[in-house]
Design a protein around this motif. Structure first.
Motif, PDB file in Angstrom:
ATOM      1  N   LEU A 177      -8.466  -4.036  36.122  1.00  0.00           N
ATOM      2  CA  LEU A 177      -8.634  -4.034  34.621  1.00  0.00           C
ATOM      3  C   LEU A 177      -8.845  -5.482  34.164  1.00  0.00           C
ATOM      4  N   LEU A 220     -11.518  -5.266  31.611  1.00  0.00           N
ATOM      5  CA  LEU A 220     -11.177  -4.857  30.280  1.00  0.00           C
ATOM      6  C   LEU A 220     -10.450  -5.990  29.472  1.00  0.00           C
ATOM      7  N   THR A 221      -9.702  -6.720  30.381  1.00  0.00           N
ATOM      8  CA  THR A 221      -9.160  -7.833  29.595  1.00  0.00           C
ATOM      9  C   THR A 221     -10.205  -8.811  28.850  1.00  0.00           C
ATOM     10  N   ARG A 222     -11.163  -9.000  29.623  1.00  0.00           N
ATOM     11  CA  ARG A 222     -12.368 -10.019  29.118  1.00  0.00           C
ATOM     12  C   ARG A 222     -12.971  -9.270  27.846  1.00  0.00           C
ATOM     13  N   ILE A 223     -13.263  -8.114  28.111  1.00  0.00           N
ATOM     14  CA  ILE A 223     -13.673  -7.348  26.770  1.00  0.00           C
ATOM     15  C   ILE A 223     -12.545  -7.462  25.548  1.00  0.00           C
ATOM     16  N   THR A 224     -11.525  -7.354  25.628  1.00  0.00           N
ATOM     17  CA  THR A 224     -10.436  -7.432  24.590  1.00  0.00           C
ATOM     18  C   THR A 224     -10.279  -8.840  24.063  1.00  0.00           C
ATOM     19  N   ASP A 225     -10.418  -9.886  25.040  1.00  0.00           N
ATOM     20  CA  ASP A 225     -10.359 -11.145  24.741  1.00  0.00           C
ATOM     21  C   ASP A 225     -11.834 -11.463  23.714  1.00  0.00           C
ATOM     22  N   THR A 254     -13.187  -9.379  21.986  1.00  0.00           N
ATOM     23  CA  THR A 254     -13.138  -8.593  20.915  1.00  0.00           C
ATOM     24  C   THR A 254     -12.469  -9.496  19.741  1.00  0.00           C
ATOM     25  N   ARG A 255     -11.082 -10.167  20.342  1.00  0.00           N
ATOM     26  CA  ARG A 255     -10.343 -10.731  19.456  1.00  0.00           C
ATOM     27  C   ARG A 255     -11.084 -12.081  19.009  1.00  0.00           C
TER      28      ARG A 255
END
Length: 361
Positions: free
Chosen positions: A87, A90-95, A97-98
């Motif tokens: 994941l 996915l963590t990079r994508i979440t960061d 997005t923020r």
């Protein structure tokens, strides 16, 4: 290898390891008390494994708790590490997005590695950020140009009012007429901006319309202006059905025809308005004579407040929003607008709009 397959193989591997440990523990209990070495257990061994005397609290329970505890810890730690590694994208994508939510649209994920579901998601998100950044930059330029264009006529109006107030011997008619022209320009510009904002939001009802009738209505409305400029308008086309807002499509056609009239030859100019049924599309084409235009200059005509410095200027040049509004209306109707310089001089504008079910059939 897809993420789904990676997860599947990872958890299958852990299940196989856990099962092997469990079988080894059971094997040890089945063989407990035998004097010989390892061998394949038989039916008597299984019966002995379920003998109550072999499950005393001092024999089986501590060992079972120890084995289950080890399996639990092993599964939690191993699963946590594997899931974390899986994941990370996915963590990079979440960061990212923020960061975008905080207004930073220049950041890109740029996820490396083989192409899988996470890579596709990251690439799609990067593409969306690029389009948003370009759109925001365009809107900022638009707002700056709009503010400048609105500020100029209002400042002129204020200056003229101040002069008129301090000059009791003035001729009121001259000042009144100049005020009326400047005020009319400000009103037209404001209405154009509001229309452009409306089409960007796409907040309008759609209905079946005929482009040929809209073209005739637009040319009839602008016929006096064409006669004043010495321009001949020719309308060609059969029934050309499409779907959209009648008012907005009329505004689009009117803008294109008006643009073709005022940016034409000084005399003996022509404008041709043609509607045709293309491949799965309703096509509106507006051609006008005029000066030679370069492709580079033509490519800027749909930008707001771009009037084209090489084009014929007149008292009807407007605010430079005609083609920008036309392109916005076209995009709101999920169509395309293209500008092409004519070989003999002038401009050709082609609008392609989605066909109705009747036209597609």
């Amino acid at each position: 290898m897809s993420v789904r397959l990676k997860f599947t193989l990872s958890y299958v591997g852990f299940l196989m390891i856990a099962g092997a440990l469990l079988l080894a523990a059971v094997w040890a209990f089945l063989l407990r008390g035998r004097s010989n070495g390892l061998h394949v257990p038989d039916l008597s061994d299984f019966r002995r494994a379920f003998d109550p005397s072999n499950f005393g609290p001092t024999v089986f329970v501590p060992a079972a708790i120890l084995v289950l505890g080890f399996l639990l810890v092993f599964g939690l730690v191993g699963g946590w590490i594997l899931a974390g590694r899986m994941l990370v994208p996915l963590t990079r994508i979440t960061d990212a997005t923020r960061m975008a939510a905080r207004g930073s649209l220049s950041h890109r994920i740029e996820l490396e590695g083989r192409k899988d579901e996470f890579r596709e998601l990251a690439d799609a998100f990067d593409g969306m950020l690029a389009r948003l950044e370009a759109h925001v930059a365009e809107q900022q330029r638009f707002a700056a140009n709009a503010s400048h264009e609105l500020r100029t006529p209002l400042a002129i109006m204020q200056t003229m009012l101040d002069v008129a107030r301090n000059d009791p011997s003035r001729q009121g008619n001259e000042f009144d007429e100049r005020l009326r022209v400047v005020n009319a320009r400000a009103i037209d510009l404001t209405e154009a901006l509001l229309l452009l904002s409306r089409t960007d939001r796409r907040s309008f009802a759609r209905e079946d319309v005929d482009l040929s009738l809209i073209a005739e209505e637009a040319t009839e409305t602008l016929l006096p202006l064409a006669e004043k400029h010495g321009v001949v308008i020719e309308t060609i086309g059969d029934i050309t059905p499409t779907i959209g807002s009648h008012a907005l499509l009329l505004q689009l056609t009117t803008n294109l025809v008006h643009n073709a009239i005022v940016h034409n030859l000084p005399e003996n100019g022509t404008v041709e308005v043609r509607t045709t049924v293309g491949s799965q599309a309703a096509v509106l084409t507006v051609e006008n004579t005029g000066e030679q235009l370069s492709p580079h200059v033509v490519s800027t005509f749909t930008e707001p407040f771009q009037r084209g410095t090489e084009r014929v200027r007149s008292d009807h040049v407007g605010a430079g929003l005609g083609l920008a509004i036309a392109e916005s209306i076209t995009q709101a109707h999920e169509g395309t607008l293209s500008l092409t310089p004519r070989a003999d001089g002038g401009l050709r504008v082609t609008v392609r709009l989605p066909a109705t079910a009747r036209l597609a059939a």
